[in-house]
Design a protein around this motif. Structure first.
Motif, PDB file in Angstrom:
ATOM      1  N   VAL A  31      -3.338   3.760  -1.960  1.00  0.00           N
ATOM      2  CA  VAL A  31      -3.314   3.032  -3.234  1.00  0.00           C
ATOM      3  C   VAL A  31      -2.705   1.664  -2.937  1.00  0.00           C
ATOM      4  O   VAL A  31      -1.579   1.586  -2.444  1.00  0.00           O
ATOM      5  CB  VAL A  31      -2.482   3.769  -4.301  1.00  0.00           C
ATOM      6  CG1 VAL A  31      -2.503   2.990  -5.609  1.00  0.00           C
ATOM      7  CG2 VAL A  31      -2.992   5.186  -4.505  1.00  0.00           C
ATOM      8  N   THR A  32      -3.447   0.595  -3.226  1.00  0.00           N
ATOM      9  CA  THR A  32      -3.028  -0.743  -2.804  1.00  0.00           C
ATOM     10  C   THR A  32      -2.919  -1.700  -3.974  1.00  0.00           C
ATOM     11  O   THR A  32      -3.806  -1.764  -4.834  1.00  0.00           O
ATOM     12  CB  THR A  32      -4.014  -1.310  -1.771  1.00  0.00           C
ATOM     13  OG1 THR A  32      -3.980  -0.498  -0.603  1.00  0.00           O
ATOM     14  CG2 THR A  32      -3.661  -2.739  -1.386  1.00  0.00           C
ATOM     15  N   THR A  80       0.839  -1.191   0.000  1.00  0.00           N
ATOM     16  CA  THR A  80       0.000   0.000   0.000  1.00  0.00           C
ATOM     17  C   THR A  80       0.877   1.245   0.000  1.00  0.00           C
ATOM     18  O   THR A  80       1.834   1.332   0.778  1.00  0.00           O
ATOM     19  CB  THR A  80      -0.929   0.035   1.224  1.00  0.00           C
ATOM     20  OG1 THR A  80      -1.903  -1.009   1.093  1.00  0.00           O
ATOM     21  CG2 THR A  80      -1.650   1.365   1.335  1.00  0.00           C
TER      22      THR A  80
END
Length: 308
Positions: A107-108, A95
């Motif tokens: 944002v993963t 992440t």
């Protein structure tokens, strides 16, 4: 109390103190960066261990450097990683957290998180444990479909259960969650998740709409504190005043604090207060685990703010 945490495991690459929030087509600068243990489940596990509990984690990561990093970080924090599966066919998730004092965006890359199923959890992982916790229900696409059965099996063995939904990237707020809540003792939505699930801007109205007569629903409302229905009556605890350095994982540290108190038989309001103290203290350092509270620190904050 002995806890089993089942869930996702990944590092967080934290980009700290943005000058302006990024938009498409533009580059922005941050003041610092850190690589730290991430994932809601792991942050909760470390928070429970920090409070003096015995904690075991069941998860899946790759055999890559990110997997090594996660396992070592958990071990260093005192969490038993005997049931963390290393899968050479998967990449460990990651992440990227873009964070500042007021909020963050994540944002993963899911990697092994998406392929983690209840079948990957050895039945012996629950041996000697009294409570099972799962975070990131909507993010864990593989575990999601098995979660109700996992909780039912835990109940059959005498464990209590808790679930944090995490944000639903599809914003459908479905995925069999309401059925899973039938086997869930404590449910931990934040304010965004609560609105998505309850369909109202009023937290108490959402709690009433989601009430199934069994599950204790604990709503984490950020600066507005936290609220739950205790035998049908709203109970509210205000947030503790802090100047946050980083809010990453504050909700997961809240979960750890609440569960620590609740599994010891503390009343709902006291458990809310203990969770709020742990969530507030966690924001004093970078990353989800860097500032997590010890038992003494949480008790001291409560005493200093509200007295005995």
């Amino acid at each position: 109390m002995r806890f089993l945490v089942v869930g996702e495991l990944n590092p967080d690459l934290i980009l700290c103190d943005y000058r302006s929030f990024p938009v498409l087509g533009q580059e922005v600068l941050v003041e610092d960066l850190e690589l730290m243990l991430g994932s809601a489940s792991a942050i909760c596990a470390v928070g429970l261990a920090r409070l003096g509990n015995t904690v075991r984690m069941a998860s899946k990561v790759g055999t890559d450097q990110w997997g090594d990093f996660c396992v070592h970080a958990l071990t260093d924090a005192g969490v038993d990683t005997s049931f963390v599966k290393r899968d050479p066919r998967s990449k460990t998730g990651l992440t990227v957290s873009i964070t500042g004092p007021k909020d963050r965006a994540l944002v993963t890359y899911l990697g092994a998180i998406a392929t983690f199923h209840a079948a990957d959890v050895d039945a012996r992982a629950a041996d000697g444990c009294g409570h099972l916790h799962v975070s990131s229900y909507f993010l864990q696409q593989g575990l999601q479909q098995d979660c109700r059965a996992l909780f039912a099996a835990a109940h059959a063995r005498g464990l209590t259960t808790s679930l944090d939904p995490g944000f639903d990237p599809s914003e459908k707020w479905a995925g069999g969650l309401r059925e899973t809540l039938g086997e869930t003792d404590v449910f931990f939505p934040n304010e965004v998740e609560l609105r998505g699930l309850g369909g109202s801007q009023d937290p108490v109205e959402c709690l009433r709409r989601l009430d199934n007569g069994h599950t204790l629903i604990v709503a984490k409302l950020g600066a507005a504190g936290c609220t739950a229905l205790d035998r049908g009556n709203p109970v509210h605890v205000p947030a503790f005043p802090v100047k946050p350095v980083d809010t990453t994982g504050a909700g997961d540290s809240f979960n750890a604090g609440f569960l620590h108190a609740w599994t010891q038989g503390m009343p709902v309001q006291e458990s809310l207060r203990f969770g709020a103290a742990c969530g507030a203290l966690s924001t004093r350092a970078m990353g989800g685990t860097g500032g997590q509270a010890s038992l003494e620190e949480a008790e001291a904050m409560i005493h200093a703010t509200v007295g005995n």
